[in-house]
Scaffold this motif. Structure first.
Motif, PDB file in Angstrom:
ATOM      1  N   PRO A   1       1.410  -0.927  -0.205  1.00  0.00           N
ATOM      2  CA  PRO A   1       0.573  -0.059  -0.065  1.00  0.00           C
ATOM      3  C   PRO A   1       1.433   1.107  -0.073  1.00  0.00           C
ATOM      4  N   HIS A   2       0.887   2.084  -0.661  1.00  0.00           N
ATOM      5  CA  HIS A   2       1.288   3.922  -1.076  1.00  0.00           C
ATOM      6  C   HIS A   2       1.530   4.070   0.687  1.00  0.00           C
ATOM      7  N   THR A   3       0.260   4.305   1.263  1.00  0.00           N
ATOM      8  CA  THR A   3       0.600   5.443   2.519  1.00  0.00           C
ATOM      9  C   THR A   3       1.225   4.133   3.491  1.00  0.00           C
ATOM     10  N   LEU A   4       1.940   3.111   3.124  1.00  0.00           N
ATOM     11  CA  LEU A   4       2.923   2.307   3.946  1.00  0.00           C
ATOM     12  C   LEU A   4       4.279   3.767   4.069  1.00  0.00           C
ATOM     13  N   GLY A   5       4.348   4.546   3.248  1.00  0.00           N
ATOM     14  CA  GLY A   5       5.341   5.512   3.142  1.00  0.00           C
ATOM     15  C   GLY A   5       5.233   6.310   3.963  1.00  0.00           C
ATOM     16  N   ASN A   6       3.864   6.301   4.484  1.00  0.00           N
ATOM     17  CA  ASN A   6       3.576   8.331   5.487  1.00  0.00           C
ATOM     18  C   ASN A   6       3.875   7.588   6.755  1.00  0.00           C
TER      19      ASN A   6
END
Length: 606
Positions: free
Chosen positions: A331-336
């Motif tokens: 999931p891209h939100t892992l980066g946040n």
């Protein structure tokens, strides 16, 4: 405590009941100087002497008239042996002892008895008479059973029985009410007695390397338990009562037979969950929603196929190990995730991240994921931001992160000054995390104080800060502070106001001494101080830091590691590699923190 010996005080010489220290009783193996020093200090260390039995002169050290008394009839104050101290600490580890004499009862003042790494097949019943004993270490022996008399040691706080051949422990184990540290790892246990539920003061329990198929619900009644290690057993499920263990901070379940992450893991204080090398196939939202305090999540070597978007609920996550699963995308939100410093992804069939990005490491992967967030479909059900800011102000700040993650992110801008517009854009939003890393800052932004009501995490890494100013010390809710890769050589005394600080990262700075202010921050759990020039540290002050669990001093200038550092028993991770000291040797360091601390303790002068 010193006490006069009645027989000697009456001037009586050794009678028929006394034995000479040098006469036919095995005492020849103990230098007279050691015995003499032990009478003064109350401590005797006989480790690593190839002893096949404990010399009789050791058991009778508090009874027999010493040899020097027979040869010297003019006593100075230091020679008044009849007033000297009873033996309280005896170390006979790393020998070849196969049995112990019942004469053990002749040392009733013992508080510490360390016999690890011998060949003991049993313990004498007389051990139950050591009513003052607080620490007993019989690890790395050949014990098959424990005597019932062991349960009489009601003052025992630490019991170390790892690496023996035990198949069971006495049913009345719960009588050891003062026990705080119990290590039964690497035995042959298939169960533990229900009376374990009475160990109300137990803080650390190690059951790793046994043959247990289930964990008894009684364990969950240990309300003070912080560390539970059940690595390398045959567990298939966990008791639902586990959720009620409100003090549990570390749970190790590696190398078992678990098929799912237990949804019962609602332990409010849980910071580390190691559940790698199982057969877990699914990671779902209900598994994650209760893990909001988690710092380390180890899921390597399972059968996971995906990671849910709810991973962003783990706002305190620092390390995530997903190696050797079947994950094809992230999931891209892992980066946040604001604290995430390390992600292990090797051994997965990832198709959405190029290999060259994966090879660059965690920070590049997280940066890539963040860059993809804007490409995700917009959630039109989100309410519009209520702010007086104009569009240009919103353009320089990630408003999505501010709204959903309470994150103020102005990183990787290579700027020497954080614009006022960044702080103005906050408006009425509550900010708990600030990321100003990878800029050119040479001073703390003064308007950081504007966020003091809620901010608990500040990342100022990869800047050019030569010092810290008062503004930072006013953030009294701060729990995490990342200052790595700056130009710092000291910390201000005003940091004493940061009474909630749990983690500080000072790696890659210019410290030549261990910052003294850190000793006074009793809430600290993690100190990362690698790649500096630190030449010394104070183990006595470190010991007072009862919550300190991780200390990273790699690649510094430590020429000497004080043995007293071994008394810092709260440490779970101690990293010392890359320093110029010779002792402990690299082979000891490679065995891990417990082995290093035990080695250091054994070298404390007696």
């Amino acid at each position: 405590m010193s006490r006069p010996r009645a027989a000697a005080a009456r001037g009586r010489g050794p009678g028929p009941g006394f034995r000479r220290e040098d006469g036919g009783d095995g005492g020849g193996g103990v230098p007279q100087g050691l015995l003499r020093a032990a009478r003064k200090s109350g401590q005797l260390n006989l480790s690593g002497r190839e002893l096949s039995e404990v010399p009789q002169s050791v058991w009778r050290i508090n009874l027999d008239v010493p040899e020097e008394a027979k040869q010297n009839h003019s006593f100075t104050a230091s020679d008044r042996w009849w007033e000297q101290t009873d033996l309280t600490k005896l170390i006979v580890s790393n020998n070849k002892l196969q049995s112990l004499s019942d004469d053990l009862r002749l040392l009733p003042a013992l508080t510490v008895l360390d016999m690890h790494d011998n060949l003991l097949a049993s313990l004498p019943c007389a051990i139950g008479e050591l009513e003052n004993l607080q620490k007993l270490n019989v690890s790395h022996n050949k014990l098959k059973t424990l005597p019932e008399e062991l349960l009489k040691l009601r003052n025992l706080k630490g019991l170390f029985l790892q690496y023996n051949e035990l198949t069971c422990v006495p049913e009345g184990f719960g009588q050891l009410h003062k026990l705080e540290d119990l290590d039964l790892s690497n035995n042959r246990l298939t169960a533990v007695p229900a009376s374990f539920s009475s160990l109300s003061n137990l803080v650390r329990l190690n059951l790793a390397g046994n043959q247990m198929k289930d964990l008894p619900a009684e364990i969950t009644r240990m309300k003070r338990l912080k560390h539970l290690d059940c690595t390398s057993n045959y567990l298939e499920t966990l008791p639902s009562e586990l959720a009620g263990m409100e003090s549990l901070e570390l749970l190790c379940l590696r190398r078992n037979r678990l098929h799912a992450l237990p949804s019962s893991l609602a332990c409010a204080s849980l910071k580390e969950l190691h559940i790698g090398e199982n057969q877990i196939e699914t990671l779902a939202a209900e598994h994650l929603k209760h893990l909001k305090s988690i710092h380390v999540l180890d899921l390597k070597d399972n059968k996971l196929k995906s990671i849910p978007d709810e991973i962003t609920l783990l706002q305190s996550l620092e390390r995530l190990d997903l190696a050797n699963n079947d994950i094809s995308s992230l999931p891209h939100t892992l980066g946040n995730l604001p604290h995430l410093q390390f992600v292990a992804l090797e051994g997965n069939p990832l198709r959405t991240i190029r290999r060259e990005i994966l090879n660059k490491g965690t920070q590049e992967v997280l940066k890539y994921l963040r860059s993809k967030i804007k490409d995700d479909p917009v959630n039109h059900s989100d309410p519009p931001m209520e702010t007086a800011m104009t569009l240009p102000s919103q353009a320089i700040v990630n408003m999505h992160s501010m709204r959903s993650l309470k994150l103020l992110d102005y990183s990787e801008k290579q700027t020497a000054l954080i614009p006022d517009e960044v702080f103005d854009a906050v408006g009425s939003n509550v900010i708990t995390t600030v990321n100003f890393s990878k800029n050119q800052l040479n001073e703390i932004p003064k308007r950081l104080v504007d966020l003091k009501e809620a901010v608990c995490d500040v990342n100022l890494s990869f800047n050019k800060l030569p010092s810290l100013s008062a503004e930072l010390c006013m953030l009294q809710k701060l729990t995490h502070l990342d200052l790595r890769n700056n130009l710092l050589s000291s910390l201000p005394e005003e940091m004493e106001a940061l009474v909630k600080l749990q983690m500080i990262n000072l790696s890659f700075n210019r410290f030549k001494t261990f910052p003294s202010i850190l000793y006074r921050l009793q809430s600290l759990e993690t100190i990362l101080l690698s790649n500096n020039q630190v030449g010394s540290l104070d183990p006595l002050q470190l010991k007072q830091m009862g919550k300190l669990a991780t200390l990273d001093l790699q690649n510094n200038d430590l020429l000497h590691i004080p043995p007293e550092l071994g008394n810092c028993v709260s440490l779970r991770t101690l990293l010392l590699e890359g320093n110029p000291f010779r002792i402990p040797r690299a082979a000891i360091l490679a065995k891990g923190t417990d082995a290093v601390l035990e080695y250091l303790r054994d070298r404390i002068p007696t």
